[in-house]
Write an enzyme that holds these catalytic residues in place. Structure first.
Site, mmCIF file in Angstrom:
data_model
loop_
_atom_site.group_PDB
_atom_site.id
_atom_site.type_symbol
_atom_site.label_atom_id
_atom_site.label_comp_id
_atom_site.label_asym_id
_atom_site.label_seq_id
_atom_site.Cartn_x
_atom_site.Cartn_y
_atom_site.Cartn_z
ATOM 1 C CG ASP A 182 -21.981 31.765 25.188
ATOM 2 O OD1 ASP A 182 -21.375 32.828 25.420
ATOM 3 O OD2 ASP A 182 -21.776 30.721 25.819
ATOM 4 C CG ASP A 229 -28.499 39.213 18.710
ATOM 5 O OD1 ASP A 229 -28.937 39.193 19.874
ATOM 6 O OD2 ASP A 229 -27.497 39.873 18.369
ATOM 7 C CG ASP A 237 -30.142 41.585 14.949
ATOM 8 O OD1 ASP A 237 -29.539 40.496 15.088
ATOM 9 O OD2 ASP A 237 -29.624 42.669 15.267
ATOM 10 C CD GLN A 285 -19.787 39.063 14.395
ATOM 11 O OE1 GLN A 285 -20.108 38.211 13.579
ATOM 12 N NE2 GLN A 285 -18.545 39.189 14.852
ATOM 13 C CG HIS A 345 -18.334 33.357 27.338
ATOM 14 N ND1 HIS A 345 -19.460 32.578 27.175
ATOM 15 C CD2 HIS A 345 -17.771 32.965 28.508
ATOM 16 C CE1 HIS A 345 -19.578 31.753 28.195
ATOM 17 N NE2 HIS A 345 -18.566 31.962 29.027
ATOM 18 C CB VAL A 362 -15.222 17.680 21.546
ATOM 19 C CG1 VAL A 362 -15.700 16.292 21.966
ATOM 20 C CG2 VAL A 362 -14.440 18.335 22.681
ATOM 21 C CB ALA A 398 -26.006 23.460 36.102
ATOM 22 C CB SER A 402 -18.163 28.978 30.366
ATOM 23 O OG SER A 402 -19.184 29.688 30.990
#
Length: 423
Positions: free
Chosen positions: A162, A184, A189, A193, A204, A215, A296, A356
């Site tokens: 994400d 990342d 790197d 973050q 997000h 959950v 998807a 999302s």
């Protein structure tokens, strides 16, 4: 560029940055205009292939005894002569993927809860629920489901691919995979973050990871960043992150992102991890279109790709299609994706709406079942999740979208666990 820090120094560096966590982009990995999966043999080397094609090696197979492929970035489309040298399909690379969802509310950091009791701060990330989400969790049967699966996802790692997460948020204390597994791919790197500021994709990934943990509270989150502050990401980063997550031991991968066009490179990455028994959950997209985003849209494919890939769309608290959610006959399941509260950067809570937000609910559901022990074949697990859903077409509801809001409809965690796990 963000500093690439040894794991031993990472915690110190993060704590030192606590008062002023990154708010603006600090770097970016090279972003070739095109990307291709190039066939290589055991006699090839990264240097020789790079010279031959005039490209940048983005990933190289670690165990290539015969013929396999490397991911190569190209600044221009190859000539016909180069295409004859094993260059596969060349795809546009930059900004092909985007993370979906819209932020609807942000609350201060003194709003933190443990099993319904207000706490300050987050008590080491051991929260079970945020009261504002109670109607959503009641809708999908979360409280009873967690009683049925008391392991709460323990021993299961969910990779959240994400915009990164707020690594300093108290909600994630003790809930992340080993720092050696973080990466990342956007900045190039090892510090995934969240970057940016309010708006765009900021927060997000933090929200998505927080939904997984609501959950399945004892699951581990593996944070992998592929989206920039504006929510866009590249084919190469998404494909690399999927393969990397499986290599690092993730059993479930969450993709709250998608593309309007199919990437054969990303599709092949999903296929590869699916064939290794890794589950991938992907969101359907938020354009209110009668087609769902990729990957998807591939969830009903034959073989392992379809068996281990699950597509997720959104409904409201009345089990009606969310105004924004994409829909299609290839969509497998829906869930309550409107105004879902979860952690937000800087120790806060925020609600987001989008498909999302449904995808991590499904990832958490898979973690609950895997942590409890299966009574069905692993290849049947996503099918059972879709088939055990609540029928959202009853009594003429959602008639305009019949058979386009999932196999049956809205996730029912109790029915799912009763059919798939040891009780």
């Amino acid at each position: 560029m963000k500093p690439i820090l040894p794991a031993a120094l990472l915690t110190t560096a993060l704590l030192a940055a606590c008062s002023d966590a990154p708010t603006t982009p600090t770097g970016q990995a090279p972003r070739p205009a095109y990307v291709s999966a190039v066939q290589v043999t055991a006699t090839d080397t990264p240097a020789s292939v790079s010279r031959r094609l005039g490209g940048t090696i983005l990933s190289w197979p670690t165990d290539c005894t015969d013929s396999c492929s490397a991911l190569v970035g190209l600044n221009e489309r190859p000539s016909a002569a180069l295409s004859a040298q094993g260059v596969g399909r060349v795809e546009r690379n930059r900004d092909v993927f985007s993370g979906g969802g819209a932020i609807t509310a942000v609350m201060g950091g003194n709003r933190a809860y443990i099993t319904g009791q207000q706490q300050d701060p987050w008590e080491g990330g051991n929260y079970r629920a945020i009261p504002e989400n109670t109607p959503r969790w009641q809708k999908i049967g979360l409280e009873r489901a967690q009683a049925m699966a008391p392991g709460l996802g323990e021993g299961v790692t969910v990779a959240v691919i994400d915009s990164g997460i707020d690594l300093l948020h108290p909600a994630f204390a003790g809930a992340l995979s080993a720092p050696s597994t973080w990466k990342d791919f956007y900045a190039g790197d090892d510090l995934p973050q969240e970057e940016g500021q309010s708006g765009g994709a900021y927060g997000h990934g933090t929200n998505v990871a927080g939904i997984v943990l609501q959950v399945a509270p004892r699951a581990k989150i593996m944070p992998l960043r592929v989206l920039g502050p504006d929510g866009s990401g590249d084919v190469a980063g998404v494909a690399q992150a999927i393969l990397y997550a499986a290599d690092q031991g993730a059993q479930v991968i969450n993709l709250s992102l998608g593309s309007v066009e199919n990437s054969s490179i990303v599709q092949d990455a999903v296929r590869q991890v699916a064939e290794r028994g890794v589950y991938v959950v992907a969101s359907a997209g938020n354009e209110n279109q009668d087609r769902i985003s990729y990957p998807a849209a591939l969830a009903r494919s034959k073989g392992a790709l379809g068996e281990f890939l699950l597509s997720a769309g959104s409904t409201d608290l009345n089990d009606l299609k969310s105004s924004f959610s994409n829909y299609a006959r290839t969509l497998e399941i829906v869930g309550p994706g409107e105004n879902v509260y979860a952690p937000y950067p800087d120790g806060r809570i925020a609600s987001w709406s989008g498909t999302s937000m449904v995808s991590p609910m499904m990832a958490g559901a898979l973690a609950l079942s895997l942590g409890q022990g299966l009574t069905v074949a692993p290849k049947d697990l996503t099918k059972k999740l879709a088939e055990s859903a609540f029928d959202v077409y009853e009594h003429g509801a959602n008639e305009a979208y019949r058979d386009m809001l999932g196999v049956k409809g809205r996730v029912d965690l109790v029915a799912f666990l009763s059919r798939t796990t040891q009780q």
